[in-house]
Design an enzyme around this catalytic site. Structure first.
Site, mmCIF file in Angstrom:
data_model
loop_
_atom_site.group_PDB
_atom_site.id
_atom_site.type_symbol
_atom_site.label_atom_id
_atom_site.label_comp_id
_atom_site.label_asym_id
_atom_site.label_seq_id
_atom_site.Cartn_x
_atom_site.Cartn_y
_atom_site.Cartn_z
ATOM 1 N N SER A 1 0.839 -1.205 0.000
ATOM 2 C CA SER A 1 0.000 0.000 0.000
ATOM 3 C C SER A 1 0.869 1.249 0.000
ATOM 4 C CB SER A 1 -0.850 -0.025 1.268
ATOM 5 O OG SER A 1 -1.445 1.215 1.501
ATOM 6 N N TYR B 1 -1.887 -1.936 11.004
ATOM 7 C CA TYR B 1 -2.145 -2.397 9.631
ATOM 8 C C TYR B 1 -1.012 -1.945 8.708
ATOM 9 C CZ TYR B 1 -3.809 -2.319 4.828
ATOM 10 O OH TYR B 1 -3.881 -2.479 3.463
ATOM 11 N N LYS C 1 2.233 -4.055 6.433
ATOM 12 C CA LYS C 1 2.668 -3.947 5.028
ATOM 13 C C LYS C 1 4.182 -3.710 4.956
ATOM 14 C CE LYS C 1 -1.316 -4.761 3.299
ATOM 15 N NZ LYS C 1 -1.573 -6.085 2.760
HETATM 16 P P1 NAD Z 1 -10.864 -7.635 1.080
HETATM 17 O O1 NAD Z 1 -11.066 -7.677 2.554
HETATM 18 O O2 NAD Z 1 -12.026 -7.358 0.226
HETATM 19 O O3 NAD Z 1 -10.175 -9.006 0.584
HETATM 20 C C1 NAD Z 1 -9.329 -9.774 1.387
HETATM 21 C C2 NAD Z 1 -9.850 -11.202 1.375
HETATM 22 O O4 NAD Z 1 -8.988 -12.015 2.146
HETATM 23 C C3 NAD Z 1 -11.252 -11.338 1.984
HETATM 24 O O5 NAD Z 1 -12.078 -12.043 1.091
HETATM 25 C C4 NAD Z 1 -11.018 -12.132 3.276
HETATM 26 O O6 NAD Z 1 -12.128 -12.964 3.566
HETATM 27 C C5 NAD Z 1 -9.765 -12.893 2.952
HETATM 28 N N1 NAD Z 1 -8.907 -13.254 4.088
HETATM 29 C C6 NAD Z 1 -8.447 -12.470 5.087
HETATM 30 N N2 NAD Z 1 -7.652 -13.163 5.897
HETATM 31 C C7 NAD Z 1 -7.580 -14.428 5.406
HETATM 32 C C8 NAD Z 1 -6.911 -15.614 5.798
HETATM 33 N N3 NAD Z 1 -6.150 -15.661 6.903
HETATM 34 N N4 NAD Z 1 -7.067 -16.727 5.050
HETATM 35 C C9 NAD Z 1 -7.855 -16.727 3.938
HETATM 36 N N5 NAD Z 1 -8.512 -15.632 3.519
HETATM 37 C C10 NAD Z 1 -8.372 -14.496 4.247
HETATM 38 O O7 NAD Z 1 -9.693 -6.576 0.820
HETATM 39 P P2 NAD Z 1 -9.202 -5.916 -0.546
HETATM 40 O O8 NAD Z 1 -9.608 -4.500 -0.534
HETATM 41 O O9 NAD Z 1 -9.545 -6.769 -1.686
HETATM 42 O O10 NAD Z 1 -7.628 -5.944 -0.297
HETATM 43 C C11 NAD Z 1 -6.811 -6.987 -0.795
HETATM 44 C C12 NAD Z 1 -5.376 -6.741 -0.365
HETATM 45 O O11 NAD Z 1 -4.945 -5.471 -0.845
HETATM 46 C C13 NAD Z 1 -5.172 -6.717 1.148
HETATM 47 O O12 NAD Z 1 -3.915 -7.318 1.422
HETATM 48 C C14 NAD Z 1 -5.118 -5.250 1.469
HETATM 49 O O13 NAD Z 1 -4.382 -4.982 2.635
HETATM 50 C C15 NAD Z 1 -4.422 -4.708 0.228
HETATM 51 N N6 NAD Z 1 -4.705 -3.286 -0.018
HETATM 52 C C16 NAD Z 1 -6.009 -2.871 -0.132
HETATM 53 C C17 NAD Z 1 -6.283 -1.530 -0.344
HETATM 54 C C18 NAD Z 1 -7.706 -1.027 -0.437
HETATM 55 O O14 NAD Z 1 -7.914 0.169 -0.288
HETATM 56 N N7 NAD Z 1 -8.702 -1.872 -0.708
HETATM 57 C C19 NAD Z 1 -5.225 -0.615 -0.452
HETATM 58 C C20 NAD Z 1 -3.916 -1.081 -0.353
HETATM 59 C C21 NAD Z 1 -3.658 -2.429 -0.131
HETATM 60 C C1 UD1 Z 2 -7.061 4.297 3.330
HETATM 61 C C2 UD1 Z 2 -6.369 3.573 4.439
HETATM 62 C C3 UD1 Z 2 -4.906 3.353 4.093
HETATM 63 C C4 UD1 Z 2 -4.770 2.671 2.745
HETATM 64 C C5 UD1 Z 2 -5.393 3.608 1.729
HETATM 65 C C6 UD1 Z 2 -5.222 3.104 0.332
HETATM 66 C C7 UD1 Z 2 -7.642 4.373 6.361
HETATM 67 C C8 UD1 Z 2 -7.624 5.298 7.550
HETATM 68 N N1 UD1 Z 2 -6.496 4.379 5.630
HETATM 69 O O1 UD1 Z 2 -6.643 5.619 3.455
HETATM 70 O O2 UD1 Z 2 -4.285 2.549 5.059
HETATM 71 O O3 UD1 Z 2 -3.419 2.472 2.433
HETATM 72 O O4 UD1 Z 2 -6.785 3.739 2.066
HETATM 73 O O5 UD1 Z 2 -6.298 2.395 -0.100
HETATM 74 O O6 UD1 Z 2 -8.596 3.671 6.110
HETATM 75 N N2 UD1 Z 2 -12.926 10.947 3.604
HETATM 76 C C9 UD1 Z 2 -13.936 11.852 3.886
HETATM 77 N N3 UD1 Z 2 -15.100 11.383 4.397
HETATM 78 C C10 UD1 Z 2 -15.327 10.046 4.626
HETATM 79 C C11 UD1 Z 2 -14.305 9.123 4.312
HETATM 80 C C12 UD1 Z 2 -13.102 9.597 3.813
HETATM 81 O O7 UD1 Z 2 -13.765 13.050 3.693
HETATM 82 O O8 UD1 Z 2 -16.412 9.699 5.119
HETATM 83 C C13 UD1 Z 2 -11.667 11.437 3.022
HETATM 84 C C14 UD1 Z 2 -10.438 11.125 3.855
HETATM 85 O O9 UD1 Z 2 -10.188 12.173 4.750
HETATM 86 C C15 UD1 Z 2 -9.368 11.023 2.767
HETATM 87 C C16 UD1 Z 2 -10.119 10.522 1.531
HETATM 88 O O10 UD1 Z 2 -11.494 10.762 1.798
HETATM 89 O O11 UD1 Z 2 -8.871 12.278 2.491
HETATM 90 C C17 UD1 Z 2 -9.912 9.046 1.276
HETATM 91 O O12 UD1 Z 2 -10.194 8.338 2.480
HETATM 92 P P1 UD1 Z 2 -10.192 6.752 2.562
HETATM 93 O O13 UD1 Z 2 -11.069 6.196 1.493
HETATM 94 O O14 UD1 Z 2 -10.504 6.379 3.979
HETATM 95 O O15 UD1 Z 2 -8.697 6.335 2.178
HETATM 96 P P2 UD1 Z 2 -7.305 6.846 2.806
HETATM 97 O O16 UD1 Z 2 -7.490 7.793 3.893
HETATM 98 O O17 UD1 Z 2 -6.477 7.310 1.686
#
Ligand code: NAD
Ligand code: UD1
Length: 343
Positions: free
Chosen positions: A127, A152, A156
């Protein structure tokens, strides 16, 4: 012969979109997910889009015995994409051990079994949170890693170090670490998308639920930042674009011309969008008004961050293509579909 990819967390948000792209690119997929943050119905969506159902194992990656059985029963896995992790920042502050245990044990179990089962490489979901508040934007992969602001985020950073140390020890595996910026949107078919549990913390699901009348109003967390309109800036990356980057990373990692044993890529659009701009883009794209008010800053928020994706553009041959309005239309179509399914 088609290459076989293990997708951990493959019924989750980013995982499900990636399984679709992998299958459409001709890969065979095997999913393991414990359904802690997703549901089995996602497999129907994947099948409806691609015409084929991935192999699915319901199981927990922190249990090495379960993983071993999976590798025994699904011989010939070439690569892994590790999405499985817990990802709620706030919850990680309350339950740090659960986050360290789930996210790190999952990764270590996979790494441990890779040489034994001849798995060549692992793509890891990292991330942009590893950069903290950037000194300069756009930010590239050489920027310093800052002290993590949550357990969290720390998982990473530690995961990146674990992969690096393991590979540097001479383990016969490769890795591509992908640092996502802010993944948003849904598949254009509206058959898969993000399924937040309870009240969403992230901006886009909160916004679409507000537009749908599920939430009364959206709170914009602060309008007094040092940005042109005072609200925070992020790099919102369409989830299908993001999914496609995983296919390209896999091709590179398993191919003849891989760029070394460990590579790191930023995945973002290169464009910073403020919270207020995103609300406008949603309203313009959908014609639906979003009731919002300006509220206090959210503790721990980064003021502005957006990616320099030049390395992914040139080395992976990947570029974000979907425009933000289209992403917002897809997010809205998915929200509408979820509500229809509940009727
Ligand atoms: P998500 O929660 O939708 O998907 C993760 C999946 O992993 C879920 O289906 C959950 O049931 C499964 N899971 C969790 N722990 C497990 C375990 N021990 N064994 C088997 N399955 C397990 O999340 P996502 O948004 O799809 O994110 C996927 C990856 O990307 C994660 O590693 C997350 O940290 C990373 N990531 C997400 C974002 C974001 O904003 N969505 C941003 C940066 C990084
Ligand atoms: C989130 C995660 C971060 C992850 C990143 C990338 C949190 C606190 N952090 O951060 O670990 O790496 O996504 O996917 O969850 N906002 C509003 N109103 C709301 C919700 C959000 O104004 O109700 C604003 C926040 O202040 C921010 C932006 O929207 O400026 C995006 O917020 P969010 O979707 O939570 O993502 P990140 O803060 O970037």
């Amino acid at each position: 012969m088609a290459k076989k990819i293990l997708v951990t967390g493959g019924t989750g948000y980013i995982g499900s979109h990636t399984v679709v792209e992998l299958q459409q690119a001709g890969y065979e997929t095997v999913i393991i997910d414990n359904l802690s943050n997703s549901n089995i119905g996602v497999l129907d969506g994947i099948e409806a889009i691609t015409g084929s159902r991935p192999v699915f194992v319901e199981g927990d990656c922190t249990d090495i015995g379960t993983l071993r059985r999976l590798f025994e029963e699904n011989r010939g896995i070439n690569g892994i994409i590790n999405f499985a992790a817990s990802k709620a920042v706030g919850e990680s502050v309350e339950k740090p051990l659960m986050y360290y245990r789930n996210n790190l044990n999952t990764l270590m179990n996979l790494l441990e079994l890779m040489p034994e089962y001849g798995v060549e490489g692992i793509v890891f979901s990292s991330s942009c949170t590893v950069y903290g508040e950037p000194d300069i934007n756009p930010i590239d992969e050489t920027a310093p890693i800052k002290t993590a602001t949550s357990p969290y985020g720390n998982t990473k950073q530690i995961s990146e170090e674990i992969i690096t140390d393991f590979i540097n020890s001479g383990a016969p595996v490769r890795s591509i670490i992908l640092r996502y910026f802010n993944p948003v949107g849904a598949h254009p078919s509206s058959l898969i998308g993000e399924l937040p549990r309870g009240v969403p913390n992230n901006l886009v699901p909160y916004l679409t639920q507000t537009a749908a009348g599920i939430r009364k109003e959206l709170t914009v967390f602060g309008d007094n930042y040092d940005t042109p309109d005072g609200s925070c800036i992020r790099d919102y990356i369409d989830v299908v674009d993001l999914a496609k980057a995983h296919v390209m990373a896999m091709e590179r990692m398993l191919g003849e011309n891989s760029g070394g044993k460990i590579e790191i890529f930023n995945l973002g659009t290169g464009r910073g969008v403020s919270v207020l701009e995103l609300i406008s883009a949603f309203e313009k794209a959908t014609g639906v008004k979003v009731p919002y008010r300006i509220g206090e800053r959210r503790a721990g928020d980064i003021e502005k961050i957006w990616a320099d994706p030049a390395k992914a553009n040139s080395e992976l041959g990947w570029k974000a293509e979907v425009q933000v309005e289209e992403t917002m239309r897809n997010a809205w179509a998915w929200q509408c579909r979820c509500m229809k399914n509940q009727d």
